[in-house]
Design an enzyme around this catalytic site. Sequence first.
Site, short mmCIF file in Angstrom:
data_model
loop_
_atom_site.label_atom_id
_atom_site.label_comp_id
_atom_site.label_asym_id
_atom_site.label_seq_id
_atom_site.Cartn_x
_atom_site.Cartn_y
_atom_site.Cartn_z
N ASP A 110 0.88 -1.17 0.00
CA ASP A 110 0.00 0.00 0.00
C ASP A 110 0.92 1.22 0.00
O ASP A 110 2.14 1.10 0.15
CB ASP A 110 -0.88 -0.01 1.27
CG ASP A 110 -1.78 1.22 1.36
OD1 ASP A 110 -2.39 1.60 0.35
OD2 ASP A 110 -1.87 1.83 2.46
N TYR A 114 -1.22 8.19 -2.42
CA TYR A 114 -1.39 7.82 -3.82
C TYR A 114 -2.64 8.48 -4.41
O TYR A 114 -2.69 8.81 -5.58
CB TYR A 114 -1.58 6.30 -3.94
CG TYR A 114 -0.32 5.46 -3.97
CD1 TYR A 114 0.93 6.00 -3.69
CD2 TYR A 114 -0.39 4.10 -4.27
CE1 TYR A 114 2.07 5.20 -3.70
CE2 TYR A 114 0.74 3.30 -4.30
CZ TYR A 114 1.97 3.85 -4.02
OH TYR A 114 3.08 3.05 -4.04
N GLY A 115 -3.65 8.60 -3.56
CA GLY A 115 -4.98 8.96 -4.05
C GLY A 115 -5.09 10.32 -4.72
O GLY A 115 -6.05 10.59 -5.44
N CYS A 154 -4.49 -1.65 -1.68
CA CYS A 154 -4.71 -0.22 -1.87
C CYS A 154 -5.74 -0.08 -2.99
O CYS A 154 -5.55 -0.62 -4.09
CB CYS A 154 -3.39 0.43 -2.27
SG CYS A 154 -3.53 2.12 -2.82
N ASN A 155 -6.82 0.63 -2.69
CA ASN A 155 -7.85 0.82 -3.71
C ASN A 155 -7.35 1.67 -4.87
O ASN A 155 -7.66 1.40 -6.03
CB ASN A 155 -9.07 1.50 -3.11
CG ASN A 155 -9.89 0.56 -2.26
OD1 ASN A 155 -10.87 0.01 -2.71
ND2 ASN A 155 -9.47 0.37 -1.02
N GLU A 192 -2.30 9.19 8.42
CA GLU A 192 -0.84 9.03 8.31
C GLU A 192 -0.09 9.96 9.26
O GLU A 192 0.99 9.64 9.70
CB GLU A 192 -0.38 9.27 6.86
CG GLU A 192 -0.74 8.13 5.90
CD GLU A 192 0.12 6.87 6.09
OE1 GLU A 192 1.15 6.91 6.77
OE2 GLU A 192 -0.29 5.82 5.55
N CYS A 222 -11.12 2.69 0.81
CA CYS A 222 -9.70 3.01 0.97
C CYS A 222 -9.24 2.17 2.15
O CYS A 222 -9.91 2.15 3.20
CB CYS A 222 -9.51 4.50 1.25
SG CYS A 222 -7.82 4.92 1.73
N THR A 223 -8.13 1.50 2.00
CA THR A 223 -7.71 0.57 3.05
C THR A 223 -7.23 1.28 4.32
O THR A 223 -7.05 0.64 5.35
CB THR A 223 -6.61 -0.37 2.53
OG1 THR A 223 -5.54 0.42 1.99
CG2 THR A 223 -7.15 -1.31 1.47
N HIS A 224 -7.03 2.59 4.24
CA HIS A 224 -6.72 3.33 5.47
C HIS A 224 -7.95 3.44 6.39
O HIS A 224 -7.81 3.56 7.60
CB HIS A 224 -6.26 4.76 5.14
CG HIS A 224 -4.83 4.87 4.73
ND1 HIS A 224 -4.36 4.40 3.52
CD2 HIS A 224 -3.75 5.42 5.36
CE1 HIS A 224 -3.06 4.66 3.44
NE2 HIS A 224 -2.67 5.27 4.53
N1 DGL Z 1 -4.87 3.06 1.19
C1 DGL Z 1 -4.93 3.47 -0.15
C2 DGL Z 1 -6.23 3.25 -0.83
O1 DGL Z 1 -6.88 2.27 -0.50
C3 DGL Z 1 -4.13 4.68 -0.57
C4 DGL Z 1 -4.44 5.96 0.07
C5 DGL Z 1 -3.53 7.05 -0.43
O2 DGL Z 1 -2.30 6.85 -0.39
O3 DGL Z 1 -4.05 8.07 -0.89
O4 DGL Z 1 -6.62 3.95 -1.73
#
Ligand code: DGL
Length: 272
Positions: free
Chosen positions: A13, A45-46, A76-77, A157, A189-191
């Site tokens: 992720d 990433y998003g 990670c989505n 984070e 989102c996995t967060h």
């Molecule tokens: N946990 C990730 C997701 O599921 C990434 C979140 C990110 O880095 O923006 O999208």
Amino acid sequence: MQELRSQPIGIFDSGVGGLTIAKAIVNALPNENLIYYGDTAHLPYGDKSQHTIQAYTLSICDFLVKQQCKTIVIACNSASAAASQLVHEKYPDVSIINVIDPMIDYFKLHGDNYKKTGLIATKHTVSSNIYQNKFKLANIPTQLLAMATPLLVPLIEFGYSNSHILDEVISDYLDSCVIADINALILGCTHYPIIKTKFHQFFEKKAITNIDIIDATTLVPAYVRSSLVARDLLNNDASPYRKFLVSDYTDSFAEVATLFFGDDIKLELQTL
Ligand code: DGL
């Protein structure tokens, strides 16, 4: 054969989010070796372009393939939305599991129970329309109302998971009419499972009791297990190893990883 079975499961992720999936996989498959890669140098990433997320995802998958991972989980989505197809094309013989398809399968089975469902996720995941397109393709009867909630990942984070600032931000997002009158909420989102109780508290405060909050942590481990069983690759190691690699060391990653996996974990810096 034992050699193949003891190859690790690779999970990655942008940061701590995928640890929610990793923990669920460890609970379901406690005898598996595991390599977790958190691309902390590049999060979030998003907010990035598809091209950039693809480049990060490919280089992590290249690395995990070199580590001979027997299954790779894109935890990670945003990376699943941007690059799942690409990595399948590059590695057609590697078992690669993303976090979106298990959710689609869940709704194929249970969609009749949900008239209107909210999806909260990163900007990239929402604007990719991947959930909406897959719902349509699978003829899922649920109406999906999607909303980007980009402040949540940085707050998690940066260690604000228990703060009132997070409560305010969640209220502001969920009060929005974009996702009104829903009877399920997908944490896309996995967060977000890290702050799942905050979502429950939000709905409780409003006396809304008929909302299912659904996330991929409960769904993905079964896919990993099936993939291993199908190839006769389930491991039975009594003391498996778990490696945690990051592209940049952050306190918050260390804290959340310790919270999930205990004090004895060691973070290793691994730039790609
Ligand atoms: N946990 C990730 C997701 O599921 C990434 C979140 C990110 O880095 O923006 O999208």
